[in-house]
Design an enzyme around this catalytic site. Structure first.
Site, short mmCIF file in Angstrom:
data_model
loop_
_atom_site.label_atom_id
_atom_site.label_comp_id
_atom_site.label_asym_id
_atom_site.label_seq_id
_atom_site.Cartn_x
_atom_site.Cartn_y
_atom_site.Cartn_z
N ASP A 37 0.85 -1.20 0.00
CA ASP A 37 0.00 0.00 0.00
C ASP A 37 0.88 1.25 0.00
OD1 ASP A 37 -3.27 0.11 1.05
OD2 ASP A 37 -2.14 2.00 0.99
N TYR A 156 -13.30 5.51 -13.64
CA TYR A 156 -13.44 4.38 -12.70
C TYR A 156 -14.22 3.26 -13.36
CZ TYR A 156 -14.56 2.02 -8.26
OH TYR A 156 -14.69 1.11 -7.23
N LYS A 160 -12.87 -0.42 -14.38
CA LYS A 160 -13.44 -1.61 -13.74
C LYS A 160 -14.00 -2.58 -14.79
CE LYS A 160 -12.44 -0.60 -9.48
NZ LYS A 160 -11.44 -1.39 -8.74
N1 NAD Z 1 -16.01 0.76 -1.26
C1 NAD Z 1 -16.79 0.48 -2.28
O1 NAD Z 1 -17.98 0.81 -2.29
C2 NAD Z 1 -16.26 -0.30 -3.45
C3 NAD Z 1 -17.19 -0.83 -4.38
C4 NAD Z 1 -16.73 -1.54 -5.46
C5 NAD Z 1 -15.37 -1.73 -5.64
N2 NAD Z 1 -14.49 -1.20 -4.74
C6 NAD Z 1 -13.08 -1.43 -4.99
O2 NAD Z 1 -12.48 -2.06 -3.88
C7 NAD Z 1 -11.09 -1.77 -3.85
C8 NAD Z 1 -10.74 -1.31 -2.45
O3 NAD Z 1 -11.47 -0.11 -2.17
P1 NAD Z 1 -11.91 0.30 -0.70
O4 NAD Z 1 -13.32 0.68 -0.76
O5 NAD Z 1 -11.45 -0.70 0.28
O6 NAD Z 1 -11.09 1.68 -0.58
P2 NAD Z 1 -10.09 2.25 0.52
O7 NAD Z 1 -9.87 3.65 0.11
O8 NAD Z 1 -10.57 1.94 1.88
O9 NAD Z 1 -8.76 1.39 0.27
C9 NAD Z 1 -7.98 1.53 -0.88
C10 NAD Z 1 -6.52 1.32 -0.50
O10 NAD Z 1 -5.74 1.40 -1.69
C11 NAD Z 1 -4.58 2.14 -1.40
N3 NAD Z 1 -4.07 2.73 -2.64
C12 NAD Z 1 -4.62 3.73 -3.38
N4 NAD Z 1 -3.84 4.01 -4.42
C13 NAD Z 1 -2.78 3.17 -4.36
C14 NAD Z 1 -1.63 2.99 -5.15
N5 NAD Z 1 -1.39 3.75 -6.24
N6 NAD Z 1 -0.74 2.04 -4.79
C15 NAD Z 1 -0.96 1.29 -3.70
N7 NAD Z 1 -2.02 1.42 -2.88
C16 NAD Z 1 -2.92 2.35 -3.22
C17 NAD Z 1 -5.02 3.20 -0.40
O11 NAD Z 1 -3.91 3.75 0.32
C18 NAD Z 1 -5.98 2.39 0.46
O12 NAD Z 1 -5.30 1.78 1.55
C19 NAD Z 1 -10.86 -0.71 -4.92
O13 NAD Z 1 -10.35 -1.34 -6.08
C20 NAD Z 1 -12.25 -0.17 -5.18
O14 NAD Z 1 -12.39 0.35 -6.47
C21 NAD Z 1 -14.91 -0.50 -3.65
#
Ligand code: NAD
Length: 249
Positions: A37, A156, A160
């Site tokens: 991360d 996004y 995706k």
């Molecule tokens: N939360 C939602 O509603 C949701 C829905 C569908 C998909 N997602 C997907 O789930 C995944 C996780 O999202 P989340 O909701 O847990 O978000 P979050 O923001 O809680 O966690 C994302 C993590 O990714 C890290 N990160 C960001 N850019 C980075 C980079 N360039 N290199 C390394 N680390 C990096 C951040 O520091 C963070 O710790 C993502 O791919 C997101 O698109 C989330």
């Protein structure tokens, strides 16, 4: 379900939200887990927390959009644990903007993490896995890779959708080398990614899910663990929707 004893896993974006829950589930299932991360504080604290409870975990700083970072991540995982069985390409960002005011730079910045980051994580993991008998790659997609949405999520949604088909293409390319590649596509999940939304916006998102609530990070993490485990030994190239019915209507 999801026995990962003896496996070594890397979880990108593992310091927060769905990634953090995946790290916790994988460690509880017996894997040695590398949290990869940008967030040194949260990533380091999570690794220390898991080690304190007897699990095998460490933190590695990485920006998944930089190839050198991802290459070093995989090399150091191999140096530390001797193998890499599971890559969870989960790091993702979203900075919604109406398309007409979205700059090309902002478009590229989003794709650099959500698309390039997945490509680089898969590429460097698979380079190793194909020489060592196989492995599993699980990509975190989104319902927005399956259906359209308003709200200024163009890059996004494009990224995706691309990773869902990237998983299919990789699945075909490397199936004969015992590497499975799948996507988990969550509905909206209560994580820091949604922290800038006000309560009205959250209510609107809730109303889009027939189950009448948002998902929990652990509910997505369990699906990721399943696809990464030998329980999913005949599953490759699929996208598992974990979305409370979001795409069912
Ligand atoms: N939360 C939602 O509603 C949701 C829905 C569908 C998909 N997602 C997907 O789930 C995944 C996780 O999202 P989340 O909701 O847990 O978000 P979050 O923001 O809680 O966690 C994302 C993590 O990714 C890290 N990160 C960001 N850019 C980075 C980079 N360039 N290199 C390394 N680390 C990096 C951040 O520091 C963070 O710790 C993502 O791919 C997101 O698109 C989330």
């Amino acid at each position: 379900m999801g026995n990962l004893h003896g496996k070594v896993a890397v979880v990108t974006g593992g310091a927060s939200g769905i990634g953090e829950a995946t790290v916790r589930e994988m460690a509880a299932a017996g894997a040695s887990v590398v949290i990869a991360d940008l967030d040194n504080l949260k990533g380091g604290a999570l690794a220390a927390d898991l080690r304190a409870s007897g699990q095998t975990c460490n933190y590695h700083p990485v920006n998944v959009s930089r190839e050198a970072d991802v290459q070093v991540l995989v090399e150091e995982t191999l140096a530390e644990y001797g193998r890499l069985d599971i890559m969870v390409a989960n790091a993702g960002v979203n900075a919604p903007s109406p398309t007409v005011s979205l700059s090309l730079q902002a478009w590229h910045e989003n794709l650099a993490v959500n698309l390039d980051g997945v490509f680089l994580s898969a590429k460097h993991a698979i380079r190793h896995m194909r020489q060592h008998g196989g492995g599993a790659v699980v990509i975190t997609g989104s319902v927005l890779g399956h259906v359209g949405a308003s709200g200024g999520v163009l890059p996004y949604a494009a990224a995706k959708a691309a990773v869902v088909n990237m998983a299919r293409a990789l699945a075909c390319e490397y199936a004969a080398e015992h590497i499975r590649v799948n996507t988990v596509s969550p509905g909206y999940v209560m994580t820091p990614l949604l922290e800038n939304l006000d309560s009205q916006a959250i209510e609107r998102l809730v109303s889009l899910h027939p189950m009448g609530r948002l998902g929990k990070p652990s509910e997505v993490a369990k699906a990721i663990v399943f696809l990464a485990s030998d329980d999913a030994s005949f599953i490759t190239g699929t996208s598992l929707l974990v979305d409370g019915g979001y795409t069912a209507r």
